[in-house]
Design a protein around this motif. Structure first.
Motif, short mmCIF file in Angstrom:
data_model
loop_
_atom_site.label_atom_id
_atom_site.label_comp_id
_atom_site.label_asym_id
_atom_site.label_seq_id
_atom_site.Cartn_x
_atom_site.Cartn_y
_atom_site.Cartn_z
N GLY A 168 0.79 -1.23 0.00
CA GLY A 168 0.00 0.00 0.00
C GLY A 168 0.82 1.27 0.00
O GLY A 168 0.26 2.38 -0.11
N THR A 169 2.14 1.17 0.09
CA THR A 169 3.01 2.34 0.19
C THR A 169 2.88 3.28 -1.00
O THR A 169 2.87 4.51 -0.84
CB THR A 169 4.48 1.89 0.36
N ALA A 170 2.77 2.73 -2.20
CA ALA A 170 2.65 3.57 -3.39
C ALA A 170 1.34 4.35 -3.36
O ALA A 170 1.31 5.55 -3.66
CB ALA A 170 2.74 2.72 -4.65
N GLN A 171 0.24 3.68 -3.00
CA GLN A 171 -1.05 4.36 -2.89
C GLN A 171 -0.99 5.46 -1.83
O GLN A 171 -1.54 6.54 -2.02
CB GLN A 171 -2.16 3.37 -2.53
N TYR A 172 -0.34 5.16 -0.73
CA TYR A 172 -0.19 6.17 0.33
C TYR A 172 0.54 7.40 -0.22
O TYR A 172 0.13 8.53 0.02
CB TYR A 172 0.56 5.56 1.51
N GLY A 173 1.60 7.17 -0.99
CA GLY A 173 2.33 8.29 -1.60
C GLY A 173 1.46 9.07 -2.56
O GLY A 173 1.51 10.31 -2.59
N LEU A 174 0.65 8.37 -3.33
CA LEU A 174 -0.24 9.04 -4.28
C LEU A 174 -1.22 9.96 -3.56
O LEU A 174 -1.35 11.14 -3.90
CB LEU A 174 -1.01 7.99 -5.10
N TRP A 175 -1.90 9.44 -2.54
CA TRP A 175 -2.96 10.23 -1.88
C TRP A 175 -2.39 11.28 -0.94
O TRP A 175 -2.96 12.36 -0.82
CB TRP A 175 -3.98 9.30 -1.21
N CYS A 176 -1.28 10.99 -0.28
CA CYS A 176 -0.63 12.03 0.54
C CYS A 176 -0.16 13.17 -0.36
O CYS A 176 -0.30 14.35 -0.01
CB CYS A 176 0.57 11.47 1.29
N GLY A 177 0.41 12.80 -1.49
CA GLY A 177 0.86 13.82 -2.44
C GLY A 177 -0.28 14.70 -2.91
O GLY A 177 -0.15 15.92 -2.96
N LEU A 178 -1.41 14.08 -3.22
CA LEU A 178 -2.56 14.87 -3.66
C LEU A 178 -3.07 15.77 -2.53
O LEU A 178 -3.42 16.93 -2.76
CB LEU A 178 -3.68 13.97 -4.18
N ALA A 179 -3.07 15.25 -1.30
CA ALA A 179 -3.48 16.07 -0.16
C ALA A 179 -2.56 17.29 -0.02
O ALA A 179 -3.03 18.41 0.18
CB ALA A 179 -3.49 15.25 1.13
N HIS A 180 -1.26 17.07 -0.16
CA HIS A 180 -0.30 18.19 -0.08
C HIS A 180 -0.57 19.19 -1.21
O HIS A 180 -0.54 20.40 -0.99
CB HIS A 180 1.14 17.70 -0.17
N TRP A 181 -0.81 18.66 -2.40
CA TRP A 181 -1.06 19.53 -3.55
C TRP A 181 -2.29 20.41 -3.29
O TRP A 181 -2.27 21.61 -3.53
CB TRP A 181 -1.26 18.70 -4.81
N LEU A 182 -3.34 19.79 -2.81
CA LEU A 182 -4.58 20.51 -2.56
C LEU A 182 -4.45 21.50 -1.41
O LEU A 182 -5.20 22.48 -1.33
CB LEU A 182 -5.73 19.53 -2.30
N ASP A 183 -3.47 21.25 -0.53
CA ASP A 183 -3.18 22.18 0.57
C ASP A 183 -2.20 23.27 0.12
O ASP A 183 -1.71 24.04 0.93
CB ASP A 183 -2.59 21.43 1.77
N ASP A 184 -1.90 23.29 -1.19
CA ASP A 184 -1.02 24.27 -1.81
C ASP A 184 0.44 24.12 -1.37
O ASP A 184 1.18 25.09 -1.30
CB ASP A 184 -1.53 25.70 -1.56
#
Length: 173
Positions: free
Chosen positions: A118-134
């Protein structure tokens, strides 16, 4: 059906599956089916139902004391609708949206401790959360780590998804 880009048919099948699972003690199977249903509903534009299925999936994840099956990742990943929903402006309609996003990441982190797949999925969604947080640089760094994990674990679909996310966003940095 969902992976064959036939979400309408997937919704029909997944509704049948989830209704047949009522009362089932197999939480991993319930999580997998409900999360996939959330994703399928989102893909056909049934956003309210999609959010309800995602929140129900989160409830099931909380009930699971410890991830017991690698197949639960399908359901956790299906809750991606919460991140995509913020990007599309759906989050304004729900006061609890930020809480739900944090909970998804927490549950995915818990899953990764037991199943590194699940590490890759975690990176994907954490990255998107960071992106959306600017926090764009942090997002790109997180996606790069997730991409490395996907390559290391030979997760071709995750690798392609993360690489596409990076390409899509890099032009706006």
């Amino acid at each position: 059906m969902l992976h064959m880009d036939r979400p309408r048919e997937a919704v029909e099948v997944l509704r049948l599956i989830t209704s047949a699972m009522l009362g089932s003690v197999d939480l991993a199977a319930q999580i997998s089916a409900r999360g996939a249903l959330a994703l399928a509903l989102a893909r056909i534009g049934r956003h309210t139902e999609s959010v309800e299925a995602a929140v129900d999936t989160l409830r099931l994840l909380r009930a699971m004391r410890r991830p017991s099956s690698h197949s639960a990742l399908i359901g956790i990943s299906g809750v991606e609708v919460l991140f995509r929903g913020r990007e599309e402006g759906l989050s304004r309609e729900y006061e609890q949206w930020g809480h739900w996003e944090r909970q998804v990441l927490h549950e995915l982190s818990r899953y990764c401790r037991v199943f590194p797949v699940g590490t890759a999925q975690y990176g994907l969604w954490c990255g998107l959360a960071h992106w959306l947080d600017d926090s764009k640089e942090r997002a790109l760094s997180t996606w790069t780590q997730g991409l490395a994990a996907a390559r290391r674990l030979s997760l071709r679909q995750d690798e392609a998804t993360i690489a596409a996310e990076i390409r899509r966003r890099q032009d706006t940095v």
